[in-house]
Each structure stands twice: as structure tokens, then as C-alpha cells.
Design a protein around this motif. Structure first.
Motif, short mmCIF file in Angstrom:
data_model
loop_
_atom_site.label_atom_id
_atom_site.label_comp_id
_atom_site.label_asym_id
_atom_site.label_seq_id
_atom_site.Cartn_x
_atom_site.Cartn_y
_atom_site.Cartn_z
N GLY A 30 0.86 -1.18 0.00
CA GLY A 30 0.00 0.00 0.00
C GLY A 30 0.89 1.23 0.00
N ALA A 38 -5.17 -2.06 -0.08
CA ALA A 38 -6.19 -2.61 -1.00
C ALA A 38 -6.39 -4.11 -0.80
N ASN A 39 -5.27 -4.83 -0.66
CA ASN A 39 -5.37 -6.29 -0.57
C ASN A 39 -5.02 -6.81 0.82
N ASN A 81 6.75 1.12 0.24
CA ASN A 81 5.81 0.37 -0.59
C ASN A 81 6.53 -0.86 -1.19
N ASP A 82 5.81 -1.97 -1.32
CA ASP A 82 6.44 -3.22 -1.78
C ASP A 82 6.99 -3.16 -3.21
N GLU A 123 0.66 4.26 -8.08
CA GLU A 123 -0.38 3.25 -7.86
C GLU A 123 -1.10 2.90 -9.16
N HIS A 141 -4.14 0.53 -9.84
CA HIS A 141 -5.51 0.99 -9.58
C HIS A 141 -6.08 1.84 -10.71
N GLU A 154 -5.89 -4.14 -11.40
CA GLU A 154 -5.44 -5.38 -10.73
C GLU A 154 -6.57 -6.39 -10.57
C1 BGC Z 1 -1.43 -1.61 -3.74
C2 BGC Z 1 0.00 -1.21 -4.05
C3 BGC Z 1 0.89 -2.43 -4.03
C4 BGC Z 1 0.34 -3.51 -4.95
C5 BGC Z 1 1.16 -4.79 -4.89
C6 BGC Z 1 -1.86 -2.68 -4.71
O1 BGC Z 1 -3.16 -3.07 -4.43
O2 BGC Z 1 -2.30 -0.51 -3.82
O3 BGC Z 1 0.44 -0.26 -3.13
O4 BGC Z 1 2.18 -2.07 -4.42
O5 BGC Z 1 -0.99 -3.81 -4.62
O6 BGC Z 1 1.15 -5.34 -3.62
#
Ligand code: BGC
Length: 243
Positions: A67, A78-79, A105-106, A151, A154, A163
Motif C-alpha cells: 500500500g 487494498a489487498n 511500498n512493496d 499506484e 488501480h 489489478e
Molecule cells: C497496492 C499497491 C501495491 C500492490 C502490490 C496494490 O493493491 O495498492 O500499493 O504495491 O498492490 O502489492
């Protein structure tokens, strides 16, 4: 320097000790499934027993989170459980484990690892990293400098976000063949190219270990290369960003 790199994901939480100079894992990689609910409390408890105690860790930690993360604080989820929004990950690591931590962020973490370590990545121009897993993570580097928290997973596609159309989770749920999924992902790439015009796209995330299975079906005007460290880029980049 050795730093514990942690990659919090929508389906698994992974960690390893990383030699940040060499950009290599120097321990085995440990994973636990993302708990349900994926609340901060449950994930921190998993981190404690599976990583901190297992590795007897007392050094620095770098943590990738799925995120938006600004100054170690979570702004979107989000997930993963919405309870993460507002959590300062650095503060929590200090309160819970008395450890110093940097959170990013990842997808930014995965990109940082690739930019620093992957010799095939051009140093100049626009480089985009897309991690394909439970969600679609994106990061952008301009002349090697990160533009944080992009992002583009999205972006709207077919009335929902991209996604929900082209992630690995969707591929699994709908049991799409590589060809079917690649056709969807190619549509997403066209959209990205229209907006960003990257020179190179680095393909990472959980699905990247299968890159050879679908690379010929991905159509793009830019060069697409797999992440050198495949799905370990997130762990390695999180550790590097905590140096
Ligand atoms: C998040 C991102 C994240 C990606 C992969 C998305 O739903 O909003 O911040 O980098 O998922 O995990």
C-alpha cells in the motif's frame, strides 16, 4: 551490512536476512501465509514468531508493504486489512520488538533492488517496475531516481481497477491459461505505455518465476525484462532501503 528484509503480501509474508552490499539473501527465506483477517496485530504476531524469534534478530529491519507508505506510515491498503491505514510501521517495530525499521511500498522495494543490482537496467530514462501478485504493484524510476508510491495497479479498466483484471490472483481465480492471462496483461501494458512511455519495464512479483512461459505472448513496444531476483526483489529492496 546484514538487514532483515520483510515483504508483506496479500497471500504470504516473506523474510530473509540480506547482505545489502551484495544484494543477496544470506539466510533461508521464511514465509507464513497472510493471516485472515490480515490485521496489523495478526501480522505482527506472525512476524514475531516466524522471523524475529526464528532468526533471533536484533539488527535493522526493512519492510515492504502492499500500500502507499509515506515516512513509514501506511496510507492505503487494498489487498490487506484496512486496519493498517494510519499505522506507522517503524513505530510498531520499535514498540513491539525494540527494533529499528524502515518501511516502504512493496513495489518500490522491488524496484530499488532491481535498479541497484540488475546490470540490464538502463541508468538513464524512464524505467517502470510492475510486480504481479495478489495485486499489481508499480514503481517508476527516472534516471535511476524513484518516484515513490505510483499506484498504477488501480488504473480503471472495464469499470474496476486494473489489478482486478490482470493480477496473478485473477489468473488463478478464473483459471486463465498463460495465453489468456497474457492477452489481458498486454492490454494493461498498452495502457501503461500510453500514459508513461517507459524505456524498459521490469517484470516482477510472484508470477515472475514463470516469465519464460509467457514472455513471447506479452506484446509491447518497450523492452520487458524479468526481475533479476524474481520475487525476492521485494525482500532485498526492503533491506537495501533500510541501510
Ligand atoms: C497496492 C499497491 C501495491 C500492490 C502490490 C496494490 O493493491 O495498492 O500499493 O504495491 O498492490 O502489492
Amino acid at each position: 551490512m546484514e538487514i532483515l528484509g520483510i515483504d508483506i503480501g496479500g497471500s504470504g509474508v516473506k523474510a530473509a536476512v540480506v547482505d545489502t552490499k551484495k544484494g543477496k539473501l544470506v539466510s533461508q527465506k521464511v514465509r507464513f501465509p497472510t493471516p485472515d483477517p490480515s490485521s496489523p496485530k495478526k501480522i505482527f504476531s506472525g512476524i514475531q514468531s516466524n522471523f524475529i524469534e526464528e532468526f533471533k534478530w536484533s539488527g535493522k529491519v526493512g519492510c515492504g508493504f502492499p500500500g502507499v507508505v509515506k515516512k513509514n506510515k501506511v496510507f492505503s491498503a487494498a489487498n490487506i486489512s484496512k486496519k493498517w491505514v494510519g499505522v506507522n510501521i517503524k513505530k510498531k517495530f520499535f514498540q513491539n520488538f525494540n527494533l529499528e525499521c524502515k518501511a516502504v511500498n512493496d513495489a518500490d522495494a522491488a524496484g530499488i533492488a532491481e535498479i541497484y543490482l540488475n546490470k540490464n537496467v538502463p541508468k538513464k530514462g524512464t524505467v517502470m517496475v510492475i510486480t504481479v501478485g495478489t495485486g499489481l504493484g508499480t514503481s517508476i524510476f527516472v534516471d535511476g531516481k524513484l518516484v515513490p508510491n505510483i499506484e498504477f495497479g488501480h488504473l480503471k479498466m472495464y469499470g474496476d481497477c486494473a489489478e482486478k483484471y490482470a493480477s496473478n490472483l485473477v489468473r488463478k481465480k478464473l483459471e486463465l491459461s498463460w495465453k489468456e492471462w497474457s492477452a489481458r496483461f498486454t492490454e494493461y501494458l498498452e495502457y501503461i505505455e500510453l500514459l508513461v512511455s517507459p524505456n524498459t519495464i521490469i517484470f516482477g512479483g510472484g508470477i515472475s518465476k514463470y516469465f519464460d512461459e509467457f514472455k513471447n505472448d506479452l506484446k509491447s513496444n518497450c523492452e520487458i525484462i524479468p526481475a533479476q531476483n524474481r520475487n525476492n526483489s521485494g525482500i532485498i529492496g526492503a533491506a537495501i532501503s533500510a541501510v
